[in-house]
Design an enzyme around this catalytic site. Structure first.
Site, PDB file in Angstrom:
ATOM      1  CG  LEU A 105      -2.096  -0.980   1.101  1.00 23.50           C
ATOM      2  CD1 LEU A 105      -2.964  -0.899   2.344  1.00 23.50           C
ATOM      3  CD2 LEU A 105      -2.945  -0.710  -0.131  1.00 23.50           C
ATOM      4  CB  ALA A 106       3.662   2.426   2.103  1.00 21.36           C
ATOM      5  N   GLY A 107       4.151   1.614  -0.847  1.00 19.15           N
ATOM      6  CA  GLY A 107       5.015   1.706  -2.020  1.00 19.15           C
ATOM      7  C   GLY A 107       4.254   1.979  -3.302  1.00 19.15           C
ATOM      8  CG  HIS A 125      -4.158 -10.021  15.253  1.00 21.21           C
ATOM      9  ND1 HIS A 125      -5.326 -10.647  15.601  1.00 21.21           N
ATOM     10  CD2 HIS A 125      -4.506  -8.958  14.505  1.00 21.21           C
ATOM     11  CE1 HIS A 125      -6.345  -9.976  15.064  1.00 21.21           C
ATOM     12  NE2 HIS A 125      -5.866  -8.950  14.398  1.00 21.21           N
ATOM     13  NE  ARG A 152      -5.509  -5.809  15.622  1.00 19.56           N
ATOM     14  CZ  ARG A 152      -5.211  -5.566  14.352  1.00 19.56           C
ATOM     15  NH1 ARG A 152      -3.964  -5.341  13.989  1.00 19.56           N
ATOM     16  NH2 ARG A 152      -6.164  -5.553  13.446  1.00 19.56           N
ATOM     17  CG  HIS A 203      -1.051  -9.078  12.730  1.00 17.58           C
ATOM     18  ND1 HIS A 203      -1.294  -9.737  11.547  1.00 17.58           N
ATOM     19  CD2 HIS A 203      -1.784  -7.938  12.701  1.00 17.58           C
ATOM     20  CE1 HIS A 203      -2.145  -9.002  10.820  1.00 17.58           C
ATOM     21  NE2 HIS A 203      -2.438  -7.917  11.482  1.00 17.58           N
ATOM     22  CD  GLU A 224       4.119  -4.224   9.180  1.00 20.26           C
ATOM     23  OE1 GLU A 224       3.473  -4.523   8.155  1.00 20.26           O
ATOM     24  OE2 GLU A 224       4.356  -5.036  10.087  1.00 20.26           O
ATOM     25  NE  ARG A 231      -1.060  -2.174  12.561  1.00 20.64           N
ATOM     26  CZ  ARG A 231      -2.132  -2.889  12.233  1.00 20.64           C
ATOM     27  NH1 ARG A 231      -3.323  -2.327  12.149  1.00 20.64           N
ATOM     28  NH2 ARG A 231      -2.019  -4.181  11.984  1.00 20.64           N
ATOM     29  CG  LEU A 263      -5.335  -1.815   5.585  1.00 21.42           C
ATOM     30  CD1 LEU A 263      -6.667  -2.324   5.063  1.00 21.42           C
ATOM     31  CD2 LEU A 263      -4.203  -2.513   4.866  1.00 21.42           C
TER      32      LEU A 263
END
Lengths: 657, 254
Positions: free
Chosen positions: A42-44, A265, A329, A421, A445, A455, A461
């Site tokens: 997602l970041a890249g 997690h 979590r 996780h 991340e 987190r 995301l």
């Protein structure tokens, strides 16, 4: 003391102020500037696409066969955004506050506020790209709840939210590839950063098909390479997830922040045998409707369905009535471990608790019957309609559970146990997401920035896309504006020569060991040390042992690892060996960090620091800082600190009761 | 469910690289637990091969939870093996019994050349997406996410098509090595949304052209793709693709 370069001014004005005053690069100059983006999650993918749209010349890299495979794809439950479409009291400030509190007051106010601020833009952008989020019958977007919050701000696409968001970013990226703004290099693994005069200027990669080493120049290098949970061997990460890219950057001067903040997690499918290669997550969204319990009797051998209601301990609802099954979590994981350690665990291994959908199926079944005008539904009708409703919401997760375990979760409660996780730690970055090496950035991340010591669900995301779509396009310009006079440096420059030589030497060294133990076996042993001594709970003695054991394992690895095949071919075992060698070093630093942080906070739980109720007990007087480690030499790091200054929120003992 | 152990015979396609000819090799594996995944069985075998000084079997895999689309094995004549709506990484050994012989091949298609053993090159799929499998919206251009309501039925259908993981099982299953289901899934995903509407005509034509250029075969509508698809993408999407293509061709004034 490290300076994060947080803009002055009121919290809610900082980002606006920054954007209003940062330097810009004009379109003609953007065409001359080259940017390397490593990783296409997602970041890249969002960064590469957005930077390409702006007109920079981008080169993007991934080790998989396609950018669409990055592990963001596996994120299930959702993405948070402060849209307040539900009119339930949400706001940017609430999202900011929940995230800071969820992170147990170990993250930066400025960064987190910016994250909350741009969260709403992310949803707009994704919908415009065609991300098919879940909708209500009126055609508007649907929301659900996640842990650690009391509003419904999570947007989702069944249990495949990460997939849909990544496909959106991937398509945006491929569009830029087609337009010639981005050149995509798949099956390429970054093996080092090239630093010239203190600035990141390129990378050296291994072409994973041919084995050749290749050099690439960039005026800036952006790392978006994800988390390092596989240091524990078993985790919910993909098999290929690794620390190598950021570890190489670390050894070139980028500080590594808070490596010991690892998220365990609470809801994963338990380990079933020694051959197990990975663990599978059951989305946190399941805690919206599922109820977690263990028998009230120790070592109860009855089947779940034979245990009457009054003999079940819904321990999260009992201990945390305000948040119930939706506590964060770290809290949920520790509570599960506590019950199992005390002898109340279920299943053959006794290392599991139940996640039960029976009452949700009843509740949904009755609601559906009412909707269909059935006044006296039979138990069979209720069950059938309830099953249908649950299937619509969580069907793919239930199917996955059944495939892995062979049990039908519509009939018997799922067995779950915590697993590694997500990693909150990562490369230290300032407000602009630049590491301690000039021109070297870390997004998503792989950086430490927004999640503190824990987190919240559906925030990974959000952070990946915030960094890629809305932060880096501004902050990188502020750096590159001063680079417009820097010509393209040819990759024959001595710094490239030397970096490639070092990479080649290390590969040859690995290949020449020709020992007797496989990479996989050594990796498993590392994972066991990490999980036993630096896992869900830690103590000083165990951490000291772990450090010694890891150092011994490192020696063994470099004298006894067995890698088949040759250098100049497709050789996944060689790739893996390089990654495991880096994991071993990271494991050592993680334990050193966990030992140095003599307090509990969020996911970092030191047994000697807990409240009478067994909650993490922070020591704000002594540890209200980010630990940023500088690599000095083998087994030696220097600690730098960034003080965390809270202007807006007042850190207190976190309470979810 | 009862756990059991089994001994198996594997016939696996071995091919050093794209230039050399491949062949089947036979391996015996013992004491395989019914709880293992199919790929974990390969891990065990590879660990043994490495220890014996032999070349391990190369295969693509990553997430091992059925979503990344990387794993790709053709098992006993079926892409991803015997289970319906499943990927190889989620196939578990309880699908087999003691004494079974299992034949494992790579995806076979002209457009997916073998890289090594069971690993193939699927970059053709990326190029098809590059040809038009996107909505042209730069970052920052978006209106409020709820500004355009979308009928739930269409949103759901769009999502069902977007669930494609790009693994290529549809191509491997097809006697013509057609990529129609893959292309149809993307065209449907975007055509069913108002945001995808402006580029509807150009998208379908250029994606089809690219598909042909890559060397995928034609569709003769045998539905083998739908049967093999791990995400149960429906062939009705191919009907929609054909409709979109025809409309675009008839209405095109170029």
């Amino acid at each position: 003391m490290l300076d994060a370069k947080i803009p002055k001014g009121k919290l809610e004005d900082k980002w606006t102020e920054y954007k209003g005053h940062c330097k810009l690069v004009n379109p003609a100059n953007k065409r001359k500037l080259e940017i390397i983006v490593v990783g296409t999650g997602l970041a890249g993918a969002s960064a590469a696409a957005s930077l390409g749209e702006l007109g920079y010349k981008v080169k993007a890299f991934c080790f998989q066969d396609s950018p669409r495979r990055a592990h963001s794809i596996a994120a299930q439950g959702g993405i948070n955004a402060a849209k307040n479409y539900q009119n339930d009291g949400d706001s940017i400030f609430r999202l900011f506050y929940d995230t800071i509190k969820g992170g147990d007051y170990r993250s930066r106010e400025g960064n987190v506020y910016r994250l909350a601020e741009v969260s709403a833009n992310i949803i707009d952008q994704c919908v415009a790209q065609g991300v098919p989020f879940a909708r209500e019958y009126g055609g508007l977007l649907s929301n659900r709840s996640f842990g650690g919050v009391q509003v419904q701000r999570t947007f989702y696409a069944a249990g495949q939210t990460g997939q849909q968001l990544l496909i959106g970013a991937y398509q945006a990226l491929e569009r830029q590839v087609a337009l010639g703004n981005v050149t995509m290099y798949t099956r390429h693994e970054m093996l080092d950063v090239v630093v010239i005069d203190g600035k990141a200027r390129g990378i050296v990669c291994r072409n994973l098909i041919t084995g050749e080493l290749e050099r690439f120049f960039g005026h800036a290098v952006v790392l978006c390479t994800g988390g390092y949970g596989n240091v524990f061997y078993l985790s919910t990460n993909a098999m290929g997830c690794n620390v190598t890219a950021i570890w190489k950057a670390h050894k070139k001067g980028a500080y590594f922040a808070n490596p010991c903040f690892t998220q365990i997690h609470p809801t994963c499918i338990p380990v079933s045998g020694d051959y197990q290669s990975k663990l599978t997550l059951m989305s946190e969204s399941l805690r919206n409707d599922g109820r977690i319990w263990v028998p009230k009797k120790q070592n109860d051998t009855r089947k779940a369905n034979e245990i009457p209601e009054e003999e079940r301990d819904y321990y999260l609802e009992r201990r945390y009535p305000a948040y119930g099954n939706l506590v964060p979590r770290d809290v949920a994981s520790r509570a599960a471990k506590e019950r199992c350690d005390a002898g109340y665990g279920v299943g053959t291994s006794k290392q599991a608790v139940y996640l039960d959908y029976a009452s949700a199926i009843q509740r949904y079944g009755k609601a559906e019957a009412h909707k269909h005008g059935i006044d006296n539904p039979s138990p069979e009708q209720i069950k059938q309609m309830g099953d249908e409703a649950v299937k619509e919401k969580y069907g793919n997760l239930f199917d996955m559970y059944e495939k892995i375990t062979g049990e039908n979760p519509y009939e018997v409660p799922m067995r779950i146990y915590p697993a590694v996780h997500y990693t909150m730690g990562g490369l230290w970055v300032d407000y602009e997401l630049m590491t301690s090496v000039k021109g070297l950035y870390a997004l998503g991340e792989c950086n430490y920035s927004d999640h503190g010591a824990n987190r919240l669900g559906a925030s990974a995301l959000m952070q990946g896309l915030a960094d890629g779509y809305f932060v880096i396009p501004y902050t990188i310009g502020n750096y590159l504006a001063d680079e417009i006079r820097t010509p393209v440096i040819p990759t024959t420059h001595p710094a490239f020569e030397e970096t490639e030589k070092n990479v080649a030497e290390r590969i040859n060294k690995l290949m020449n060991i020709q020992g007797t133990e496989t990479v996989e076996s050594l990796h498993k042993r590392l994972g066991k040390i990490m999980w036993d001594k630096c896992g869900m709970s830690r103590n000083a003695e165990g951490l000291k042992e772990a450090i010694e054991e890891i150092r011994a394992l490192k020696k063994e690895f470099w004298s006894n690892v067995k890698i088949p095949g040759s250098v100049d071919e497709f050789n996944p075992e060689l790739d893996k060996a390089g990654r495991v060698a880096d994991f071993i070093e990271l494991g050592e630093l993680t334990c050193i960090d966990a030992l140095q942080r003599d307090e509990s906070c969020g996911a970092h739980f030191r047994e000697d620091h807990q409240t009478p109720e067994g909650e993490a007990l922070r020591d704000d007087a002594n540890f209200m800082y980010v630990s940023a480690w500088q690599w000095k030499s083998n087994d030696e790091w220097e600690l730098h600190k960034e003080d965390l200054v809270y202007e807006e929120v007042h850190p207190t003992q976190r309470s979810y009761k | 469910m009862e756990h059991y152990n089994m001994n198996l015979t594997l016939k696996v396609w071995r091919q050093r690289n794209s230039k050399e000819k491949g062949r089947f090799e036979t391996y015996k594996v013992e004491n395989i637990s019914s709880e293992m995944s199919f790929l974990e069985m390969f891990d065990v075998l590879n660990d043994r091969l490495i220890t014996e000084g032999k070349d391990p079997i190369a295969f693509d895999h990553d997430c091992r939870e059925g979503i990344c689309g990387m794993c790709s094995m053709y098992i006993n004549g079926k892409p991803h093996g015997p289970w319906k709506a499943n990927t190889v990484c989620q196939l578990h050994m309880r699908a087999f019994k003691d004494g079974d012989t299992i034949v494992v091949e790579p995806w076979r298609a002209k457009a997916f050349p073998v890289i090594k053993d069971l690993v193939v090159d699927r970059s053709a799929f990326d190029r098809i997406i590059q040809a038009g499998g996107f909505i042209s919206v730069n970052t920052g251009n978006a209106v409020d996410a709820n500004a355009i309501p979308i009928e739930k039925e269409n949103a759901d259908k769009s999502f069902a098509a977007a669930a494609c993981i790009g693994c290529g099982a549809c191509v491997a299953a097809c006697k013509n090595s057609s990529a129609m289901l893959f292309v149809a899934a993307k065209v449907s995903h975007l055509a069913l949304l108002p945001q995808g509407s402006p580029e509807r005509k150009t998208r379908v034509v250029s994606m089809i052209n690219q598909m042909d250029k890559e060397g995928f075969g034609a569709c003769t509508f045998t539905n083998a793709c739908e049967a093999a698809c791990p995400k149960e993408i429906l062939v009705t999407n191919i009907a929609r693709l054909n409709h979109e293509y025809m409309m675009a061709s008839f209405e095109s004034d170029k």
